[in-house]
Design a protein around this motif. Structure first.
Motif, PDB file in Angstrom:
ATOM      1  N   GLU A  22      -0.804  -3.385  12.002  1.00  0.00           N
ATOM      2  CA  GLU A  22      -1.958  -4.113  12.532  1.00  0.00           C
ATOM      3  C   GLU A  22      -2.500  -5.130  11.534  1.00  0.00           C
ATOM      4  O   GLU A  22      -3.701  -5.353  11.425  1.00  0.00           O
ATOM      5  CB  GLU A  22      -3.047  -3.134  12.977  1.00  0.00           C
ATOM      6  CG  GLU A  22      -2.580  -2.185  14.068  1.00  0.00           C
ATOM      7  CD  GLU A  22      -3.601  -1.140  14.463  1.00  0.00           C
ATOM      8  OE1 GLU A  22      -4.727  -1.138  13.909  1.00  0.00           O
ATOM      9  OE2 GLU A  22      -3.258  -0.326  15.320  1.00  0.00           O
ATOM     10  N   GLY A  23      -1.598  -5.744  10.766  1.00  0.00           N
ATOM     11  CA  GLY A  23      -2.000  -6.791   9.823  1.00  0.00           C
ATOM     12  C   GLY A  23      -2.487  -6.298   8.478  1.00  0.00           C
ATOM     13  O   GLY A  23      -2.847  -7.097   7.623  1.00  0.00           O
ATOM     14  N   ASN A  24      -2.503  -4.980   8.257  1.00  0.00           N
ATOM     15  CA  ASN A  24      -2.980  -4.404   7.004  1.00  0.00           C
ATOM     16  C   ASN A  24      -1.858  -3.655   6.306  1.00  0.00           C
ATOM     17  O   ASN A  24      -1.000  -3.069   6.965  1.00  0.00           O
ATOM     18  CB  ASN A  24      -4.125  -3.414   7.259  1.00  0.00           C
ATOM     19  CG  ASN A  24      -5.348  -4.067   7.843  1.00  0.00           C
ATOM     20  OD1 ASN A  24      -5.578  -5.256   7.642  1.00  0.00           O
ATOM     21  ND2 ASN A  24      -6.137  -3.299   8.562  1.00  0.00           N
ATOM     22  N   SER A  25      -1.886  -3.646   4.976  1.00  0.00           N
ATOM     23  CA  SER A  25      -0.897  -2.854   4.250  1.00  0.00           C
ATOM     24  C   SER A  25      -1.435  -2.415   2.894  1.00  0.00           C
ATOM     25  O   SER A  25      -2.226  -3.111   2.268  1.00  0.00           O
ATOM     26  CB  SER A  25       0.411  -3.620   4.069  1.00  0.00           C
ATOM     27  OG  SER A  25       0.228  -4.725   3.213  1.00  0.00           O
ATOM     28  N   VAL A  26      -0.964  -1.229   2.494  1.00  0.00           N
ATOM     29  CA  VAL A  26      -1.201  -0.689   1.158  1.00  0.00           C
ATOM     30  C   VAL A  26       0.150  -0.191   0.675  1.00  0.00           C
ATOM     31  O   VAL A  26       0.777   0.641   1.327  1.00  0.00           O
ATOM     32  CB  VAL A  26      -2.217   0.464   1.162  1.00  0.00           C
ATOM     33  CG1 VAL A  26      -2.338   1.070  -0.227  1.00  0.00           C
ATOM     34  CG2 VAL A  26      -3.567   0.002   1.680  1.00  0.00           C
ATOM     35  N   ILE A  27       0.593  -0.716  -0.460  1.00  0.00           N
ATOM     36  CA  ILE A  27       1.910  -0.386  -0.993  1.00  0.00           C
ATOM     37  C   ILE A  27       1.763  -0.051  -2.472  1.00  0.00           C
ATOM     38  O   ILE A  27       1.042  -0.727  -3.195  1.00  0.00           O
ATOM     39  CB  ILE A  27       2.878  -1.574  -0.821  1.00  0.00           C
ATOM     40  CG1 ILE A  27       3.090  -1.865   0.661  1.00  0.00           C
ATOM     41  CG2 ILE A  27       4.203  -1.319  -1.538  1.00  0.00           C
ATOM     42  CD1 ILE A  27       3.806  -3.180   0.943  1.00  0.00           C
ATOM     43  N   GLU A  48       3.020  -1.264  -9.162  1.00  0.00           N
ATOM     44  CA  GLU A  48       1.938  -2.165  -8.775  1.00  0.00           C
ATOM     45  C   GLU A  48       1.440  -1.771  -7.395  1.00  0.00           C
ATOM     46  O   GLU A  48       2.223  -1.590  -6.468  1.00  0.00           O
ATOM     47  CB  GLU A  48       2.465  -3.592  -8.760  1.00  0.00           C
ATOM     48  CG  GLU A  48       1.444  -4.639  -8.468  1.00  0.00           C
ATOM     49  CD  GLU A  48       1.995  -6.041  -8.612  1.00  0.00           C
ATOM     50  OE1 GLU A  48       1.182  -6.954  -8.857  1.00  0.00           O
ATOM     51  OE2 GLU A  48       3.220  -6.249  -8.469  1.00  0.00           O
ATOM     52  N   PHE A  49       0.127  -1.619  -7.279  1.00  0.00           N
ATOM     53  CA  PHE A  49      -0.493  -1.451  -5.980  1.00  0.00           C
ATOM     54  C   PHE A  49      -0.657  -2.828  -5.358  1.00  0.00           C
ATOM     55  O   PHE A  49      -1.125  -3.761  -6.018  1.00  0.00           O
ATOM     56  CB  PHE A  49      -1.882  -0.804  -6.100  1.00  0.00           C
ATOM     57  CG  PHE A  49      -1.838   0.679  -6.281  1.00  0.00           C
ATOM     58  CD1 PHE A  49      -1.669   1.516  -5.184  1.00  0.00           C
ATOM     59  CD2 PHE A  49      -1.955   1.246  -7.539  1.00  0.00           C
ATOM     60  CE1 PHE A  49      -1.626   2.890  -5.340  1.00  0.00           C
ATOM     61  CE2 PHE A  49      -1.915   2.611  -7.705  1.00  0.00           C
ATOM     62  CZ  PHE A  49      -1.747   3.439  -6.609  1.00  0.00           C
ATOM     63  N   LEU A  50      -0.265  -2.962  -4.113  1.00  0.00           N
ATOM     64  CA  LEU A  50      -0.406  -4.209  -3.370  1.00  0.00           C
ATOM     65  C   LEU A  50      -1.211  -3.924  -2.113  1.00  0.00           C
ATOM     66  O   LEU A  50      -0.830  -3.066  -1.318  1.00  0.00           O
ATOM     67  CB  LEU A  50       0.976  -4.753  -2.986  1.00  0.00           C
ATOM     68  CG  LEU A  50       1.938  -4.965  -4.152  1.00  0.00           C
ATOM     69  CD1 LEU A  50       3.360  -5.093  -3.651  1.00  0.00           C
ATOM     70  CD2 LEU A  50       1.531  -6.190  -4.936  1.00  0.00           C
ATOM     71  N   VAL A  51      -2.312  -4.629  -1.943  1.00  0.00           N
ATOM     72  CA  VAL A  51      -3.170  -4.484  -0.765  1.00  0.00           C
ATOM     73  C   VAL A  51      -3.212  -5.833  -0.076  1.00  0.00           C
ATOM     74  O   VAL A  51      -3.443  -6.857  -0.718  1.00  0.00           O
ATOM     75  CB  VAL A  51      -4.593  -4.029  -1.153  1.00  0.00           C
ATOM     76  CG1 VAL A  51      -5.500  -3.985   0.063  1.00  0.00           C
ATOM     77  CG2 VAL A  51      -4.547  -2.671  -1.847  1.00  0.00           C
ATOM     78  N   ASP A  52      -2.984  -5.823   1.228  1.00  0.00           N
ATOM     79  CA  ASP A  52      -2.964  -7.087   1.970  1.00  0.00           C
ATOM     80  C   ASP A  52      -3.585  -6.871   3.346  1.00  0.00           C
ATOM     81  O   ASP A  52      -3.131  -6.015   4.112  1.00  0.00           O
ATOM     82  CB  ASP A  52      -1.526  -7.590   2.109  1.00  0.00           C
ATOM     83  CG  ASP A  52      -1.441  -9.009   2.630  1.00  0.00           C
ATOM     84  OD1 ASP A  52      -2.474  -9.716   2.663  1.00  0.00           O
ATOM     85  OD2 ASP A  52      -0.328  -9.424   3.004  1.00  0.00           O
TER      86      ASP A  52
END
Length: 151
Positions: A22-27, A48-52
């Motif tokens: 739904e357009g969100n991500s946490v990696i 690395e934490f990636l939040v988008d």
């Protein structure tokens, strides 16, 4: 395995945590082990934490220790059982909190960096049953790709 900017890297990064939709991500992307001066920097993986999201985007470097991977296994088990989890709470690095909604179809994922940026962000993502099999596979791949020597 090849060397890349002071890191030991296998064939590519591993996304230990990958929550998205739904357009969100946490990696949480694991990229290798530091190797300063030709020696391993202890048993720690670089990551690395990636939040988008459509509203916020950011990244934060971190290290992942053997205990972190063991605790992630425990956190996955608890989350799979329907419980909320706190991973790396009160540690030296970013903390992860995941709460499932009442229907269990979504997760509210909070990344808190209390040590350097003093920033907290919460992202909501879908959480389907198939995600758990994938999450356990990602954890197994991390252990196999970068086995620790001091267990």
């Amino acid at each position: 395995m090849h060397k890349q900017e002071g890191l030991l890297v296998d064939e590519g990064p591993i996304d230990l945590i990958r929550l998205e939709g739904e357009g969100n991500s946490v990696i949480l992307r694991l990229t290798g082990r530091e190797r300063p001066d030709g020696q391993y920097a202890g048993d720690a993986l670089t990551g690395e934490f990636l939040v988008d999201t459509p509203f916020v985007r950011g990244s934060l470097k971190t290290w992942v220790l053997p205990d972190d991977l063991r605790h992630w296994q425990e956190a996955l088990d608890a989350l799979d059982a329907g419980q909320g989890i706190a991973w790396r709470e009160d540690t030296r690095g970013p903390e992860v909190f995941i709460e499932r909604d009442l229907e269990g179809e979504r997760a509210h994922v909070t990344i808190r960096d209390a040590s350097s940026s003093l920033t907290t962000v919460t992202v909501t993502v879908p959480l389907v049953d198939a995600w758990f099999d994938d999450a356990y596979s990602r954890l197994d791949l991390a252990w196999k790709t970068w086995p620790f020597t001091n267990d």
